[in-house]
Design an enzyme around this catalytic site. Structure first.
Site, mmCIF file in Angstrom:
data_model
loop_
_atom_site.group_PDB
_atom_site.id
_atom_site.type_symbol
_atom_site.label_atom_id
_atom_site.label_comp_id
_atom_site.label_asym_id
_atom_site.label_seq_id
_atom_site.Cartn_x
_atom_site.Cartn_y
_atom_site.Cartn_z
ATOM 1 N N GLY A 215 4.482 -5.031 -1.482
ATOM 2 C CA GLY A 215 3.313 -5.601 -0.831
ATOM 3 C C GLY A 215 2.040 -4.881 -1.219
ATOM 4 N N GLY A 217 -1.242 -2.540 -0.562
ATOM 5 C CA GLY A 217 -1.702 -1.444 0.297
ATOM 6 C C GLY A 217 -1.241 -0.080 -0.171
ATOM 7 N N GLY A 218 -1.793 0.948 0.484
ATOM 8 C CA GLY A 218 -1.562 2.326 0.078
ATOM 9 C C GLY A 218 -0.125 2.772 0.225
ATOM 10 N N ILE A 219 0.538 2.393 1.327
ATOM 11 C CA ILE A 219 1.899 2.885 1.541
ATOM 12 C C ILE A 219 2.885 2.228 0.578
ATOM 13 C CG2 ILE A 219 3.754 3.192 3.198
ATOM 14 C CD1 ILE A 219 1.673 3.332 5.397
ATOM 15 N N GLU A 238 5.440 -11.124 -5.022
ATOM 16 C CA GLU A 238 4.287 -12.033 -5.018
ATOM 17 C C GLU A 238 3.145 -11.439 -5.824
ATOM 18 O OE1 GLU A 238 3.637 -12.534 -0.842
ATOM 19 O OE2 GLU A 238 2.182 -10.918 -0.755
ATOM 20 N N GLY A 336 2.755 -12.966 2.520
ATOM 21 C CA GLY A 336 4.154 -13.132 2.159
ATOM 22 C C GLY A 336 5.101 -12.185 2.868
#
Length: 431
Positions: A215, A217-219, A238, A336
Site C-alpha cells: 500500500g 505510505g511510510g510504513i 495496485e 484498495g
C-alpha cells in the site's frame, strides 16, 4: 486513413481540447501521475464558461485552479479518494466524495452508476500500429474510455509504453494534445525508528516466494526496505512505486514462484521517480491492468502466499479499522485496502497486514482505542481483519474471540495506554 494521418487530424491545442467538454459532463481523470496537466489547466481556464461539470478522480496530485470554492457551480471536483489537492475542499464541504472499493470503480462506471462523459489522460507516444499506452494509471480509466463520448489524451514522450490491458487506439480518440513536461515524481517517505520497527515485524512474517501487495505510505515502504534479503518474491499490487523498484534491483523480486501470471509483475498505477517510469517502458516482466483485474479479491487471491500490507489511522479493540477519516473529518478513502485484505484472506498461505504506529501527536493519543472515534469511516471491518502490527508487536486476530482480540491489541498498544485500555475494555464488557 493511416494511424499517422488520424493522429495529425486529431492534434489540437489544450484550449481546443477543453472546448469539447460540455455543460453537465463528468470528466474522468486517472489516478495520480496519470492526470494530464495541460488539459486540466485548460479546463481550469475556461471553467467560468461552463456549468455543472464534475471532475472525478482518485488521488489528485496537483492543485489546479478549478479547485475553487467560488466556481463549484461551474466545475466541481468529486473524489473517489482524497489527495492533497482535494482534501481541503472535502473537509470544507465543497468537494464531493463517492464512497467505493477501488476494485469496483470500473463496474460503477460500466453500469452508469457513476458517469463518464469525458476522459482525460496522460498517454505514451503512439506506436506504429496506432496504439497509445495509458501506462501510468489504467485503473478505472479503461472502463471510462469504453463509456465516454469524448476521449482526450495528453501525449508525452516521458510516459512509458507498458504492456497489459492499458492501450487505446487512435480511432477511439477525440483529441490529442502534445507536451513534454517532466512527469510528477514522488520520492520514498522518510523512515523513522517506529516505522522501522513495524517493518521488521512484518518482514519477519513474509516468507521467500511470497507475492506482495504494498500500500501507499511510510510504513508499507519501511517493510519493503527490510525485504531486500528475501528470495523469489512476486508482485501483484495496485500501486508500483520506488520501494518495489528497490526490491527488483536487489534481486529479491523475480516473480519466479508466482503461481498466477508467473514471471509477471502486475499493477494498476505507478507513483514514484523518473527511474521507476523508465523501468515500466516496454518491460516484458511488467503488465499494467485495470483495477477490476488487479484488485478483484478473487483474481488477486489466485496468487498463493499473497501478503497485503496496508496502513490505518485508528483501530478499535474488535479490530475495526478507520483508515480514511479523522473522526468524521475525511482524509483519504477506502482505496484498495479492503480489496487486498480480502484477497490475502482467500489466498492459500496468504497474510493481510494492517500496520500503524501505536500513538499519534507525540505519544499523547493512542491509535488503538476501545471504540472508534465518533463519526469514523470504517474501512476494514472486524470480520476481515487478520494481522495488526505496531512497533510493539503483532496481533493475529482472525478466528479469535472478542476477548482474545482485545487482549492481543492491548498487548501491542503503547505501554502508557495499556492500563487505561484494559479498564475501558472492562467497561464495554470486552474483558
Amino acid at each position: 486513413m493511416s494511424p499517422q494521418d488520424l493522429y495529425a487530424s486529431k492534434r489540437m491545442t489544450a484550449a481546443d481540447a477543453a472546448g469539447l467538454i460540455r455543460d453537465g459532463d463528468t470528466v474522468v481523470v486517472p489516478t495520480g501521475v496519470g492526470e494530464p496537466p495541460a488539459l486540466l489547466h485548460a479546463l481550469s481556464e475556461r471553467r467560468q464558461s461552463l456549468n455543472g461539470v464534475v471532475v472525478s478522480q482518485i488521488l489528485p496530485l496537483r492543485k489546479y485552479a478549478y479547485y475553487d470554492a467560488g466556481t463549484v457551480a461551474n466545475v466541481r471536483h468529486s473524489a473517489y479518494f482524497y489527495g492533497g489537492a482535494s482534501r481541503p475542499g472535502g473537509q470544507e464541504g465543497w468537494v464531493d466524495f463517492v464512497p467505493n472499493y477501488f476494485s469496483e470503480l470500473p463496474l460503477l462506471i460500466d453500469r452508469g452508476l457513476t458517469p463518464a462523459d469525458v476522459v482525460v489522460s496522460m498517454a505514451s507516444p503512439m506506436d506504429e500500429h496506432g496504439y497509445f499506452s495509458l501506462s501510468l494509471a489504467p485503473d478505472y480509466t479503461m472502463a471510462a474510455v469504453k463509456k465516454a463520448r469524448v476521449i482526450l489524451l495528453e501525449v508525452n514522450p516521458n510516459v512509458p509504453f507498458a504492456f497489459g490491458d492499458c492501450h487505446v487506439h487512435i480511432s477511439q480518440v477525440s483529441g490529442l494534445v502534445e507536451s513534454d513536461e517532466a512527469l510528477f515524481e514522488v520520492g520514498l517517505p522518510k523512515i523513522g525508528p517506529v516505522q522501522e520497527a513495524i517493518g521488521k515485524y512484518v518482514a519477519d512474517l513474509i516468507d521467500d516466494g511470497a507475492t506482495l501487495q504494498i500500500g501507499y505510505g511510510g510504513i508499507p515502504d519501511a517493510v519493503v526496505m527490510q525485504l531486500q534479503h528475501k528470495h523469489d518474491l512476486g508482485i501483484h499490487t495496485e500501486m508500483i512505486g520506488d520501494g518495489i523498484l528497490s526490491l527488483i534491483e536487489s534481486g529479491a523480486v523475480n516473480n519466479s514462484r508466482k503461481n498466477f501470471m508467473s514471471g509477471k509483475m502486475v499493477a494498476t498505477f505507478a507513483l514514484g521517480s523518473r527511474k521507476l517510469y523508465r523501468h515500466l517502458h516496454r518491460n516484458p516482466a511488467l503488465e499494467m491492468h485495470p483495477v477490476d483485474f488487479t484488485n478483484d479479491p478473487y483474481i488477486a487471491a489466485r496468487n498463493d502466499n499473497l501478503c497485503a500490507i496496508n496502513a490505518t489511522l485508528q483501530i478499535d479493540l474488535l479490530g475495526q479499522c478507520g483508515s480514511e477519516s479523522l473522526g468524521s473529518t475525511p482524509y483519504s478513502g477506502t482505496g484498495g485496502q479492503v480489496d487486498f485484505v480480502r484477497a490475502a484472506n482467500r489466498s492459500k498461505g496468504g497474510k493481510a497486514f494492517i500496520v500503524l504506529p501505536s500513538t499519534a501527536k507525540d505519544d499523547t493519543i493512542s491509535r488503538i482505542v476501545p471504540t472508534l472515534t465518533a463519526g469514523t469511516h470504517v474501512t476494514t471491518g472486524k470480520n476481515d481483519i487478520n494481522y495488526v502490527v505496531t512497533e510493539y508487536g503483532v496481533a493475529q486476530l482472525r478466528g479469535k474471540s472478542a476477548k482474545q482480540r482485545a487482549e492481543a491489541l492491548i498487548a501491542i498498544a503503547h505501554p502508557d495506554f495499556r492500563a487505561e485500555l484494559r479498564e475501558q475494555a472492562r467497561r464495554i464488557k470486552l474483558l
